[in-house]
Design a protein around this motif. Sequence first.
Motif, short mmCIF file in Angstrom:
data_model
loop_
_atom_site.label_atom_id
_atom_site.label_comp_id
_atom_site.label_asym_id
_atom_site.label_seq_id
_atom_site.Cartn_x
_atom_site.Cartn_y
_atom_site.Cartn_z
N ILE A 385 0.83 -1.20 0.00
CA ILE A 385 0.00 0.00 0.00
C ILE A 385 0.87 1.25 0.00
O ILE A 385 2.05 1.22 0.38
CB ILE A 385 -0.93 0.04 1.22
N GLU A 386 0.31 2.35 -0.43
CA GLU A 386 0.98 3.65 -0.39
C GLU A 386 0.67 4.30 0.96
O GLU A 386 -0.47 4.26 1.43
CB GLU A 386 0.50 4.54 -1.53
N ILE A 387 1.69 4.91 1.56
CA ILE A 387 1.56 5.46 2.91
C ILE A 387 2.09 6.89 2.91
O ILE A 387 3.19 7.16 2.42
CB ILE A 387 2.35 4.61 3.92
N GLN A 395 11.64 5.40 17.23
CA GLN A 395 10.97 4.11 17.17
C GLN A 395 10.62 3.69 15.74
O GLN A 395 10.47 2.51 15.45
CB GLN A 395 9.68 4.14 17.99
N GLY A 396 10.48 4.69 14.86
CA GLY A 396 10.07 4.41 13.49
C GLY A 396 9.17 5.50 12.96
O GLY A 396 9.08 6.59 13.52
N ALA A 397 8.49 5.19 11.87
CA ALA A 397 7.61 6.17 11.22
C ALA A 397 6.15 5.78 11.42
O ALA A 397 5.81 4.60 11.54
CB ALA A 397 7.93 6.25 9.73
N ILE A 398 5.30 6.79 11.45
CA ILE A 398 3.85 6.57 11.54
C ILE A 398 3.21 7.34 10.39
O ILE A 398 3.49 8.53 10.18
CB ILE A 398 3.27 7.06 12.87
N GLY A 399 2.36 6.66 9.66
CA GLY A 399 1.70 7.30 8.53
C GLY A 399 0.27 6.85 8.40
O GLY A 399 -0.31 6.24 9.31
N ARG A 400 -0.30 7.15 7.23
CA ARG A 400 -1.69 6.78 6.93
C ARG A 400 -1.77 6.27 5.50
O ARG A 400 -1.04 6.74 4.63
CB ARG A 400 -2.60 7.98 7.10
N GLY A 423 5.35 13.93 5.34
CA GLY A 423 5.02 14.34 3.98
C GLY A 423 5.54 13.40 2.91
O GLY A 423 5.12 13.48 1.75
N ASP A 424 6.45 12.48 3.29
CA ASP A 424 6.94 11.50 2.31
C ASP A 424 5.83 10.52 1.96
O ASP A 424 5.02 10.13 2.81
CB ASP A 424 8.12 10.71 2.89
N LEU A 425 5.80 10.11 0.71
CA LEU A 425 4.90 9.04 0.25
C LEU A 425 5.75 7.81 -0.04
O LEU A 425 6.68 7.88 -0.84
CB LEU A 425 4.15 9.48 -1.01
N VAL A 426 5.46 6.71 0.63
CA VAL A 426 6.24 5.49 0.46
C VAL A 426 5.30 4.30 0.24
O VAL A 426 4.11 4.37 0.55
CB VAL A 426 7.13 5.22 1.70
N GLU A 427 5.84 3.24 -0.28
CA GLU A 427 5.09 2.00 -0.43
C GLU A 427 5.68 0.94 0.50
O GLU A 427 6.91 0.87 0.67
CB GLU A 427 5.13 1.51 -1.88
#
Length: 441
Positions: A385-387, A395-400, A423-427
């Motif tokens: 999925i794209e996040i 601890q890490g990253a949190i996205g939606r 603001g980064d978009l990652v998969e």
Amino acid sequence: MTKSGNNRVGFVSLGCPKALVDSERILTQLKIDGYDIVPSYEDAQIVVVNTCGFIDSAKQESLDAIGEAISENGRVIVTGCMGKGDDARAIMDLHPKVLSVTGPAAYEEVVSAVHQYVPHTPVHDPFADLVPPQGIKLTPRHYAYLKISEGCNHRCSFCIIPAMRGDLVSRPIGDVMDEAERLVQAGVRELLVISQDTSAYGIDTKFRTGFWNGRPMKTRMQDLCEALGELGVWVRLHYVYPYPHVDNVIPLMADGKILPYLDVPLQHGSPEILKLMKRPAAAEKSLERIRRWREICPDITLRSTFIVGFPGETERDFEQLLDFMQEAQLDRVGCFQYSPVKGAAANELPDPVPEALKQERWERFMALQQDISAARLQAKIGRTIEILIDSVDEQGAIGRSSADAPEIDGKVYLDGITDLNPGDLVEAEVTHADEYDLWAG
């Protein structure tokens, strides 16, 4: 350090995203007029409180905030949804030291009141006074709310929004698109379209033709979604009533132009209760519409809100609601126990539901929906999925994901991944899920 030492304003913003946009507009104008916005009562020479008046608990929170501002600062201007009619009188009776009370979206009146009580001669410093083209924002840099209209033409019996904010007034589509374009140019990666009734956009203007970048466009939902889909960012639709013409925007979701996400306020599944609520769409039509949407865009995420314990709600009505939920299989759901709001027509309805029964029905409803939500999230395990990243720490990253609106939906946790920025978009591939959130890596 302030520019002139005597033009400092504190600001308290309460309520929904629509009120947040009102706050952003007021702050932008104050900044343009040379005022400093400060984060503490002691540094401010006046405090503006933007209130919420949707339900009694929100009103109490607003009254408490006003009282705190008076206690901590002493000079307070009140605006927002509690700033009209009986609520405004209640504010002045409880807090007679309040300097000024105005209603929602009263930008000019609030700014004028600040000028009246904190007059100053602005000293322009071209290096310090620049206001960004997108205005002052109260959300993180990478997402923003885009308000397309004010007011509402519905007369739902539990709601007093039309009394507070008036009938529907759609913003010209050219103005909306200009604002959206400025936000994207400033780094916004997600636009959240909000109003009281997004589906009704343009009805009050008879879908008047406007212009954006020199091209004609109708002031209506489909044209707006098509244009927003050209900006290359996430576009998320909120407060969408399930009218037939909403079907026309679902292909845009299937084609990746806007996010496959709809926030649809359905409120109940019993025909009798929907009639008492004076809701504009029947339950069976909503189920039919949901089926059609999923046929066009199988990945669509559907969010909704419901009320249990509405006056006159029988056990049969509640069972119909549970049956509706089983059939609809909604992804994201909020549920509220009915609470009377002063001025709402529903207050006059007979057969109120006892508080203990409201609580019991709410618990049964939430248990069912948790099972539905958990199953729908479990089905995502193994998918890529794209996040959109919201925050990063050690601890890490949190996205939606596209299925998650900020503040109200779930999150996606990327444990141990620290080389990202908001603001980064990652998969990433989904590895785990619970009732509300996902984990990916």
